[in-house]
Each structure stands twice: as C-alpha cells, then as structure tokens.
Design an enzyme around this catalytic site. Sequence first.
Site, mmCIF file in Angstrom:
data_model
loop_
_atom_site.group_PDB
_atom_site.id
_atom_site.type_symbol
_atom_site.label_atom_id
_atom_site.label_comp_id
_atom_site.label_asym_id
_atom_site.label_seq_id
_atom_site.Cartn_x
_atom_site.Cartn_y
_atom_site.Cartn_z
ATOM 1 N N LYS A 116 -47.095 73.581 7.807
ATOM 2 C CA LYS A 116 -47.400 74.644 6.849
ATOM 3 C C LYS A 116 -46.847 75.987 7.307
ATOM 4 C CE LYS A 116 -51.621 72.362 5.241
ATOM 5 N NZ LYS A 116 -51.495 71.191 6.133
ATOM 6 N N GLU A 191 -55.390 82.405 8.744
ATOM 7 C CA GLU A 191 -54.947 83.261 7.649
ATOM 8 C C GLU A 191 -56.172 83.817 6.930
ATOM 9 O OE1 GLU A 191 -52.638 80.758 5.090
ATOM 10 O OE2 GLU A 191 -54.376 79.871 4.117
ATOM 11 N N HIS A 226 -62.561 71.032 0.365
ATOM 12 C CA HIS A 226 -61.131 71.279 0.234
ATOM 13 C C HIS A 226 -60.405 70.086 -0.380
ATOM 14 C CE1 HIS A 226 -61.932 74.758 2.738
ATOM 15 N NE2 HIS A 226 -62.417 73.970 3.673
ATOM 16 N N GLU A 266 -47.840 74.047 -4.156
ATOM 17 C CA GLU A 266 -49.195 74.530 -4.376
ATOM 18 C C GLU A 266 -49.287 76.027 -4.100
ATOM 19 O OE1 GLU A 266 -51.798 72.137 -2.002
ATOM 20 O OE2 GLU A 266 -51.689 70.462 -3.405
ATOM 21 N N GLU A 278 -48.458 75.423 0.178
ATOM 22 C CA GLU A 278 -47.730 74.344 0.836
ATOM 23 C C GLU A 278 -47.002 73.528 -0.214
ATOM 24 O OE1 GLU A 278 -50.161 70.878 2.179
ATOM 25 O OE2 GLU A 278 -51.861 72.150 1.630
ATOM 26 N N ASN A 280 -46.384 69.491 -1.187
ATOM 27 C CA ASN A 280 -46.704 68.088 -0.953
ATOM 28 C C ASN A 280 -45.484 67.254 -1.314
ATOM 29 O OD1 ASN A 280 -49.978 68.739 -2.183
ATOM 30 N ND2 ASN A 280 -49.405 68.461 -0.061
ATOM 31 N N ARG A 282 -44.626 64.294 -2.016
ATOM 32 C CA ARG A 282 -45.001 62.971 -2.521
ATOM 33 C C ARG A 282 -45.541 63.126 -3.930
ATOM 34 N NH1 ARG A 282 -50.390 63.750 -2.642
ATOM 35 N NH2 ARG A 282 -51.380 64.873 -0.918
#
Length: 664
Positions: A116, A191, A226, A266, A278, A280, A282
């Site tokens: 990330k 963060e 999450h 995202e 990030e 993904n 897939r």
Amino acid sequence: MIRSVLVANRGEIACRVFRTCRELGIATVAVHSDADAGALHVREADAAVRLPGVAPADTYLRADALVRAALAAGADAVHPGYGFLAESAGFARAVLDAGLVWIGPPPDAIATMASKTRAKRIATDAGVPVLEPLDPARVGPGDLPVLVKAAAGGGGRGMRVVRDLALLGGEVASARAEAEAAFGDGDVFVEPFVEGGRHVEVQVLADAHGEVWALGTRDCSLQRRHQKVVEEAPAPGLTESVRDALCAWAVAVARAVGYVGAGTVEFLLADGRPYFLEMNTRLQVEHPVTEAVYGGLDLVALQLRVAEGARLAGQPRPVAAGHAVEARLYAEDPGRDWAAQTGTLHRLAVPGNVRVDAGYADGDSVGPHYDALLAKVVAWAPTRAEAVRRLAHALERAEIHGPCTNRDLCVAALRHPEFADGIPDTGFLDRRLAGLTAPQDARLGALAAALADAAAHGHRLGAWRNVPSQAQTKRYRSEPDGTEHEIRYRRTRDGLVPEDCPGVRVLHAGADRVVLDVGGVARTLPVASYGTRLHAGPYALTALPRFPDPADRPPEPGALLAPMPGTVVRVADGVGPGADVRAGQPLLWLEAMKMEHRVVAPTDGTVSALHVAAGRQVEAGALLAVVTAAGTGAGTDAEASAGTDADTAAGADARAATEKEISP
C-alpha cells in the site's frame, strides 16, 4: 482459446466462475481440501483435484500444489478468484512459468500494487490525491486518531485505530505481529484516521493492448471490522465532477502499472474529498452490483476474453442504468462480536426477483476452517430506493435454516433511515449495532413450534382425543439471543388452544405450517424441524427439555470459554498462570473462519489457569483460561463466557478482521 480452467479457490467465487465457464463451453476443474471434499464447488465442476490437508497453508495457499493440480487435470488456464493467492505475484509467475494462461493482471502489476505504501507513491506520481503517511515517532496528540495499517494484505488484518497516544507503540507492534503471521510481511504504516468517511471504489477493466475502461462506481461503506457487508452501485450522492475524477484517477492508476484484466481502485471520501486507498488486483466480491447496473454484463467472461488476447477497443462500451444493492450473508452472530457460526445449513432459499451467488446448498456443512460467507444476494431496480426495498424484502422472507447468520442485521440496516434515506459512512454499523441487533420477541415463533409439534404428535397417535386435556408445556430458547419461552396449550374439542397468549387464536395447526390469528390478523408461520433446532417463520429456536438438566451449570467465575470453534493463533506476551491482568486486556487470539477474535480479561485480577497454547484447536465452549478477580479470591460472573474484545469500548476500534479472502 481457453478450453479448460482450474479455479484456485473455493466456495462462492469458484461456483461463480464455473457458471460463466459452462456458458462459454469451457471445462472446469475444482481443487479442494479434505474439509471441502463434498463442497458445492466440487460438485459443480467437471473434474476435481484433492489438496491433502485442511489448513489454508497446506491447501489453497500452496502455489506448487495448485500448479501441479492444473497440469494433472489438463487445464490450460488458472483463475485465482479472490483471496488466498489471487494477489500473489509469485503464484501468477508460477502459473505462467508452467505454460498455463493466468486469468489476471501481469505479475509485475500485482507485485507493484501489493504494498500500500508503494501504491500510494504510484498514485501520487499519477496525480491522484492520497492521505500522506505519518511518522509513528512524530505522531502527537493533534494527529489523533490515527490508523495503523499493514502495508501488505488487507481485509482488516494488521489494522488498528488508535485514539490514545500512549497505546500507539503497542498497537504498532501488535499490527506488525498480525501482519507478519497473516501475510508474511510485517511492514506497517500510520496515516490519519478519517471519521465519517465513505468507501467508494471504481471498477476497471483493461486489455493487453492499452485500452482501459472505468465501469462506474460502487459504495461499500457498510462494513464491520473493515470488511464489507452491504455494497451498491453506483455510489450514491456523488457530484458529476467527483464521479468523473474518480473514474479518471482509476484509469490513470491502472495505466501507470500496465494493468490487464479486472481490478478495483479504492478511495476514501472525507468531507466530499476523495483520497486513494489501494488497488485490488483481482475481481472483487461485490462485482455483481456492477454487472447488474451494466445490463447483465459478465465480468468473468470479460476476464476470460482478455486473457485470450481480445481487444476492448472497438467494442461498444456498456451503459449503466438503474441501481443495484448487494448483501453478504455470513454465518456469524453480529450480537456476539460477530462470532463465527458452524453447523449444517439445512436450507437456503431466497425468494423474489434477486440474484443469489451461493457457495453452499441445502444440507452442506459450514465448518470453522475458512471464511463465513454463505452467499451474496443482489437486487436491481430503476432507483436506489426500489433496489433497497426489494433486497430487504427478499432477505426478510428468505429461508436460512442452520447456523446463525447476519440476515436480520442486513434487513435492519437496509431499512434504517440513515441508510435507506441517506448516505451512510464506514462507522454506521459500529454506531447502530445495538439497535440493529436488538432481539426479536420470538414468543409467537415458539408458540407455532409447540403447536406444530403437537400436531405432528397427534397425527402419529392417529387422531385427536375428543376430550379436553390438561395443559401441555413446551420450552424453547430463541436463537441467537438465548431468551427462553415456556409455552402452554390445551387440546380441546375445538382444537388447540394456547394459554398465556392473549389475543392469539389458532386457525390451523399442522406439522409444517401454523396459522395464527393475532389481533384479527392471520399470520402464517412455516415450521421446519431439524432435531432440537427449529425454524418457525423468521424465528430460530432450540427445543429445550421440559425440566432443566442439573448438569447444565454456569461456568466457574472468571472462566473464559471459546465463543466458537477455532484455533488459538497466539497468546499475549507475559500471559500465564500468576500474571496480573486488567479488565479488557487481550489475553489470546482465536481464529475461526478467517476472522481473529481477541479474548480479553473480564476483570482486573490474576490469571489462575491457562489451558491453551498457540496452534491448539478448540471447540466452542472449551475452557481457555481462568481469571481470578483482584481482591476477591474468585472471578466475577460478568462476561465470564464471552470475553472477546467487543466487551470493551476500546476494543471496538482495535478489532482484527478477516484476511483478504473475502475482504474489501
């Protein structure tokens, strides 16, 4: 042309890929652990290869075994699904090195976006706004709250929200340990934690010839630990400028890494401002909502065609219409810290005009070894309000007989004004959980169960007795809240008559259906019985013996019992017999269905016994440890049998969650 595909996965996503393969005339190969030998995805495949063992590390995470399985079965391509090795650059390379087609992005793109922190740098270089990481050594009170986050993996593992500066060092160390255990990479970063943010993402699809499509937005803000629970497309409430910017940024990120195939970029929306989170690399769990709004688009079919070398350029771009909402049905108890549930799924039937992507069928066993996702239910309609209404209606009337699920939570969330009429943020479920999981009054269901049993008993005797009888008594416990109900009824010449149920009259009592007049309104409750477990309409019940068993004693004071079957993944440093602990302090971590549950001290005191060690498998109700309360010489009854980190306010922000197998 691809002729045979091995899906290196299990459950719902394997079944989903197989469905498209069948439609395209492609043969299918399943892989399975010993625990999954009779699973639905195995039954639906043309061929199956055993992966000896049960644990993911011995089966679905063995790249070498998966490649050997593909070659042995004669497959010429591998689809990774989501989770397990779906975002493993090493696995992708192994597939390609074996001469097989990899149905996914290039290994270099996977490796680049796997971190990330590295992904944030790429996004910044592409002109996409990011939340800048903080130096843990320089975080001050004014920076709080902050989020400690694993650089690799996802789905909540290695994530901690920190609101107290004194706890930061410990949470960083804990996150590192968890990330190292889950992903083999203990790198973490810190963060700013955004309160009231929204999780919005963009579906991208790219070919190997430089064409990249952005297929609209999704909102996935309804999350627990999450991890997403309810998703929808398009993301509601976005201005045209924000929506266009998100899609443009997603395309820019995909181009920056030479992306090929289906992927998701995202973002976090904070006060209307988007920040890159990030990528993904897939297919996402929630891809069906995008397929629904794009007129039945098949993203798996497009993945296959892109892997075969097809070009997107020149093809008509899909056009979005309407709104789609998806709910994930998990075998878990939201009211008990999302405790994973196991057992036989006797029946799974969802009525109405909805799409159901399931990994289980009637009679299948839900075990403790893998994720708790049973199925996804998707509703489409011309408007968001209609789609939400349709989904809630279908879920409410679904027959889900077996382990406890989050179905009632999903229905309550969909109908909550904050969701139905507004735009929820990622904190919605944490704020509203108590109200969304308030137990129903199941007395009507208990009455229906008792009457159905009486009807079945009467039919077994051959006929009803034609004289009044003494009152009969039945006892039931409603699930999952544990409320007990004692039902009394009489057999009379006019039929069955309930006692202590004012305003209720029996219109029909059969072994599988009871109709009750409740205040002048006829209500029909189908009744299904599976041993001592019963389902009467929407109510789940357990039949109890008429008199309590003297052997059923409460646990000893201070006893910590396993809330579900699972594996002890680690014991906190310094915890052992004689160790002093404080209320809410984590003592050990129990993993079940890819979720980690912290077991905490119920009171200030001393650990008087520790019965487990890391790696030990335990059954539900197993005695894990005993804490003797300070100054009393004995533990307290409070929280004795629960002891997970949801028992403390601090734990709500520090919970661990599922790994990326079923993650956002």
